[in-house]
Design a protein around this motif. Structure first.
Motif, PDB file in Angstrom:
ATOM      1  N   CYS A  95      26.620  54.555   4.252  1.00 46.73           N
ATOM      2  CA  CYS A  95      25.639  54.392   5.316  1.00 46.73           C
ATOM      3  C   CYS A  95      26.220  53.411   6.323  1.00 46.73           C
ATOM      4  O   CYS A  95      26.696  52.344   5.946  1.00 46.73           O
ATOM      5  N   GLN A  96      26.204  53.796   7.583  1.00 49.92           N
ATOM      6  CA  GLN A  96      26.744  52.932   8.632  1.00 49.92           C
ATOM      7  C   GLN A  96      25.591  52.499   9.522  1.00 49.92           C
ATOM      8  O   GLN A  96      24.751  53.308   9.910  1.00 49.92           O
TER       9      GLN A  96
ATOM     10  N   PHE B 228      24.806  60.369  -3.629  1.00 48.51           N
ATOM     11  CA  PHE B 228      24.350  59.024  -3.298  1.00 48.51           C
ATOM     12  C   PHE B 228      25.210  58.478  -2.165  1.00 48.51           C
ATOM     13  O   PHE B 228      26.352  58.884  -1.985  1.00 48.51           O
ATOM     14  N   TYR B 229      24.624  57.538  -1.408  1.00 47.19           N
ATOM     15  CA  TYR B 229      25.326  56.900  -0.287  1.00 47.19           C
ATOM     16  C   TYR B 229      25.430  55.405  -0.559  1.00 47.19           C
ATOM     17  O   TYR B 229      24.486  54.779  -1.034  1.00 47.19           O
TER      18      TYR B 229
ATOM     19  N   ARG C  87      19.867  57.380  -2.399  1.00 52.18           N
ATOM     20  CA  ARG C  87      19.806  58.841  -2.213  1.00 52.18           C
ATOM     21  C   ARG C  87      19.800  59.178  -0.732  1.00 52.18           C
ATOM     22  O   ARG C  87      20.371  60.169  -0.320  1.00 52.18           O
ATOM     23  N   GLN C  88      19.121  58.357   0.081  1.00 52.77           N
ATOM     24  CA  GLN C  88      19.092  58.502   1.534  1.00 52.77           C
ATOM     25  C   GLN C  88      19.413  57.150   2.139  1.00 52.77           C
ATOM     26  O   GLN C  88      19.028  56.112   1.598  1.00 52.77           O
ATOM     27  N   CYS C  89      20.105  57.167   3.277  1.00 53.09           N
ATOM     28  CA  CYS C  89      20.451  55.909   3.935  1.00 53.09           C
ATOM     29  C   CYS C  89      19.187  55.201   4.420  1.00 53.09           C
ATOM     30  O   CYS C  89      18.252  55.853   4.877  1.00 53.09           O
TER      31      CYS C  89
ATOM     32  N   ALA D 131      24.108  58.332   7.803  1.00 54.67           N
ATOM     33  CA  ALA D 131      24.988  58.768   6.720  1.00 54.67           C
ATOM     34  C   ALA D 131      26.326  59.235   7.275  1.00 54.67           C
ATOM     35  O   ALA D 131      26.371  60.012   8.222  1.00 54.67           O
ATOM     36  N   GLN D 132      27.417  58.755   6.692  1.00 59.71           N
ATOM     37  CA  GLN D 132      28.765  59.200   7.003  1.00 59.71           C
ATOM     38  C   GLN D 132      29.166  60.139   5.872  1.00 59.71           C
ATOM     39  O   GLN D 132      29.470  59.688   4.768  1.00 59.71           O
TER      40      GLN D 132
END
Length: 178
Positions: A109-110, A85-86, A94-96, A102-103
């Motif tokens: 998440c940036q 997870f982010y 689960r996804q940004c 994604a970092q």
């Protein structure tokens, strides 16, 4: 009994069936359920998936609302997500979300930066002069607009340089250093 004393470490009040009911002032009461049974335990720090809430009567470990949250600041604000997870703005994904990247190192998440437009090319110069040589350089910059939204990540200022042809000779002709 001996098992009752083991289950009641740090307790002020203890139940033989349910463990701790009340803890010493500095400890947190952690309550978990197993089917219809409820158990209590006094702990110094709350385990992963919980956060501590200090109160006048009792300090409690409260479960994070999201099951994908490993540690949280409050019931709805996650500080670290479980594997796969982010983290983004206190929530686990689960996804940004769109507009973020994604970092992998931090599992966060940036937000993607939004640079401003390129400036016009500067005057063609050579050694800080706008006349004299045949060739010089000109530059332009791309900066982050000051009005950028606070939640956006600042982009580093970018600069481009290219060769250019000087358009005029210096008055009195070119001078060469001896």
């Amino acid at each position: 009994s001996a098992s009752l004393l083991e289950n009641c470490t740090g307790c002020v009040l203890c139940s033989e069936d349910n463990g701790c009911i009340t803890c010493h002032h500095r400890l947190f009461l952690l309550i978990w359920r197993d089917g219809i049974r409820q158990y209590g335990m006094c702990v110094h720090t709350c385990p992963p998936g919980y956060f501590g809430v200090r109160g006048l009567e009792v300090n409690r470990c409260t479960k994070c609302r999201s099951p994908s949250c490993e540690s949280c600041f409050s019931r709805d604000f996650c500080m670290k997500c479980k594997d796969k997870f982010y983290l983004y703005k206190g929530q686990c994904f689960r996804q940004c979300p769109p507009g973020t990247t994604a970092q992998l190192g931090t599992r966060e998440c940036q937000e993607t930066c939004e640079p401003g437009p390129w400036s016009e090319w500067s005057a063609c110069t050579h050694e800080s002069r706008t006349c004299g040589c045949k060739w010089g350089v000109e530059t332009r910059v791309r900066e982050v607009p000051e009005a950028a939204r606070e939640e956006r990540t600042a982009c580093p200022a970018q600069q481009e340089t290219r060769r250019c042809r000087m358009k005029k000779h210096c008055p009195g002709g070119e001078r060469h250093a001896a």
